[in-house]
Motif scaffolding. Sequence first.
Motif, mmCIF file in Angstrom:
data_model
loop_
_atom_site.group_PDB
_atom_site.id
_atom_site.type_symbol
_atom_site.label_atom_id
_atom_site.label_comp_id
_atom_site.label_asym_id
_atom_site.label_seq_id
_atom_site.Cartn_x
_atom_site.Cartn_y
_atom_site.Cartn_z
ATOM 1 N N SER A 416 0.826 -1.209 0.000
ATOM 2 C CA SER A 416 0.000 0.000 0.000
ATOM 3 C C SER A 416 0.859 1.258 0.000
ATOM 4 O O SER A 416 0.540 2.250 -0.682
ATOM 5 C CB SER A 416 -0.929 0.000 1.216
ATOM 6 O OG SER A 416 -1.852 -1.065 1.149
ATOM 7 N N ALA A 417 1.958 1.218 0.750
ATOM 8 C CA ALA A 417 2.841 2.384 0.811
ATOM 9 C C ALA A 417 3.459 2.672 -0.553
ATOM 10 O O ALA A 417 3.575 3.837 -0.969
ATOM 11 C CB ALA A 417 3.932 2.154 1.853
ATOM 12 N N GLU A 419 2.184 1.837 -3.519
ATOM 13 C CA GLU A 419 1.110 2.339 -4.383
ATOM 14 C C GLU A 419 0.828 3.807 -4.098
ATOM 15 O O GLU A 419 0.677 4.621 -5.034
ATOM 16 C CB GLU A 419 -0.159 1.510 -4.161
ATOM 17 C CG GLU A 419 -0.044 0.078 -4.664
ATOM 18 C CD GLU A 419 -1.230 -0.780 -4.272
ATOM 19 O OE1 GLU A 419 -1.462 -1.814 -4.923
ATOM 20 O OE2 GLU A 419 -1.939 -0.416 -3.299
ATOM 21 N N ASP A 420 0.765 4.177 -2.824
ATOM 22 C CA ASP A 420 0.506 5.575 -2.467
ATOM 23 C C ASP A 420 1.655 6.479 -2.914
ATOM 24 O O ASP A 420 1.431 7.620 -3.346
ATOM 25 C CB ASP A 420 0.319 5.704 -0.955
ATOM 26 C CG ASP A 420 -0.965 5.049 -0.466
ATOM 27 O OD1 ASP A 420 -1.844 4.771 -1.307
ATOM 28 O OD2 ASP A 420 -1.084 4.802 0.754
ATOM 29 N N TYR A 421 2.889 5.964 -2.838
ATOM 30 C CA TYR A 421 4.034 6.818 -3.175
ATOM 31 C C TYR A 421 4.154 7.023 -4.681
ATOM 32 O O TYR A 421 4.662 8.054 -5.130
ATOM 33 C CB TYR A 421 5.332 6.231 -2.623
ATOM 34 C CG TYR A 421 6.286 7.303 -2.155
ATOM 35 C CD1 TYR A 421 6.277 7.736 -0.833
ATOM 36 C CD2 TYR A 421 7.169 7.916 -3.035
ATOM 37 C CE1 TYR A 421 7.125 8.745 -0.413
ATOM 38 C CE2 TYR A 421 8.019 8.911 -2.620
ATOM 39 C CZ TYR A 421 7.996 9.325 -1.310
ATOM 40 O OH TYR A 421 8.834 10.331 -0.892
ATOM 41 N N GLU A 423 1.631 7.642 -6.555
ATOM 42 C CA GLU A 423 0.778 8.819 -6.756
ATOM 43 C C GLU A 423 1.434 10.072 -6.197
ATOM 44 O O GLU A 423 1.320 11.163 -6.778
ATOM 45 C CB GLU A 423 -0.588 8.585 -6.109
ATOM 46 C CG GLU A 423 -1.388 7.465 -6.763
ATOM 47 C CD GLU A 423 -1.493 7.662 -8.273
ATOM 48 O OE1 GLU A 423 -1.860 8.782 -8.700
ATOM 49 O OE2 GLU A 423 -1.198 6.702 -9.008
ATOM 50 N N HIS A 424 2.125 9.936 -5.064
ATOM 51 C CA HIS A 424 2.816 11.073 -4.467
ATOM 52 C C HIS A 424 3.872 11.626 -5.423
ATOM 53 O O HIS A 424 3.989 12.858 -5.596
ATOM 54 C CB HIS A 424 3.449 10.651 -3.145
ATOM 55 C CG HIS A 424 4.226 11.740 -2.462
ATOM 56 N ND1 HIS A 424 3.688 12.960 -2.146
ATOM 57 C CD2 HIS A 424 5.530 11.774 -2.036
ATOM 58 C CE1 HIS A 424 4.606 13.712 -1.544
ATOM 59 N NE2 HIS A 424 5.737 13.012 -1.480
#
Length: 433
Positions: A416-417, A419-421, A423-424
Amino acid sequence: MTTRLTRAAAHVRPPAPVRAVHLGLGAFHRAHQAVYTMADPDWGIAAYTFRNTELPRALAEQDGLYSLQVRGEGEPQAEIVDAISRAHPGSDTDQWLADLASPDVALLTLTITEAGYRVFDDQDGTAIGRVLAGLRGRHRAGGAPIALVPCDNLPGNGGVLREAIRTAAAGEGPRFRSWIEDHVSFVDTVVDRITPAAAEQDVATAARLTGLEDRAPVVTEPFSEWLLAGDFPLGRPAWENSGARFVDDLAAYERRKLWFLNGAHTLLACAGPALGCATVDEAVRHPMLARLTESWWDIASYHASLPAEDLADYRRRLLQRFSSRGVRHNLLQIAAGSSQKIPARILPVLRAERAAQRMPEAPVAVLAGWLIHLRDRPVSDPRADELVSLARSADAARRILSALDVTLADDGELVSAVEDYVEHLRLTADRTA
């Protein structure tokens, strides 16, 4: 009109007798091991490349000579390197076998990249296959001992090479395998010198600095380090005259080099292009990447075993080296082969952090940047087809992590981290575009 670089034109000594062979002739070897060997006039190198024919042809026309441009912040300095007595393409198989069989040859150095140590069912044409063929010929020719000296960024690279040779030789006769165990020494090394690929303008710079036409110049930084541990049964060049150090245990220095220099390079190479950066010096000046680099060094320091003052000094020097505009190190060049680099440079620290139930930002940024790289950019990697397909599939982050280490894919928080990064990084790039 400038005169072509030759030994006569440069007024340098005749070629030294060949006592060392090198596999993987390229810019790094010529900026590093060849420069150290030049300090000992009794040792000449027969250098081989199995990747192209243009470089050995150019060096042969120049009697093995080339100019080394050392670039810091001021005017570059140039010297003529004369340690290579002969340069050969990989098609020169007979000469390769003759050199490895010669009792005058005491050592073989290698720069074959991390991917070169993989062992396949069919070794024909691989670096390990060629080394094994050379050792087989040496055994048949009388079995003089030899030292193998890998100079690639792998932890315990001597041991890695030993295991690769053992695996490749598993089907050989018992006498040959016993000879390898008793007469072939595998030396561990740590090598360090930033050496980007030369550009066309470097030819003009070489002519201006030396007054000679050099079609194979090398560009590098002032800093250089070489640490070695192992035996040389038939002797070795006096590399210590150029600053090489011989130590009993390389493990702590290996981790320092792999995590701090190579790990930071991989961080910048994976995340930098996503933020519009093309070179190391440009990336390390980017506010977000500069912060990530310092953060990476902070967490790597928790798991390193060298004294704090040693690590602090190494970090300070690295930041100076990365920031130098004299050496423009292309991030896409560093990103090549990341599937082999990330496991050695990043994952040991990431695993230690996750075992402590921490989620470090910098390694997550590496993985996210690499995922973007695989999706959006030309990929140079021995697993390119597989990885690009995974990166463009559903559940890409989990699949890519599984390709590195299946246990990472089982870490839902890490997936999850990443995947979020992704986008970041994309949002940050959009804001700063």
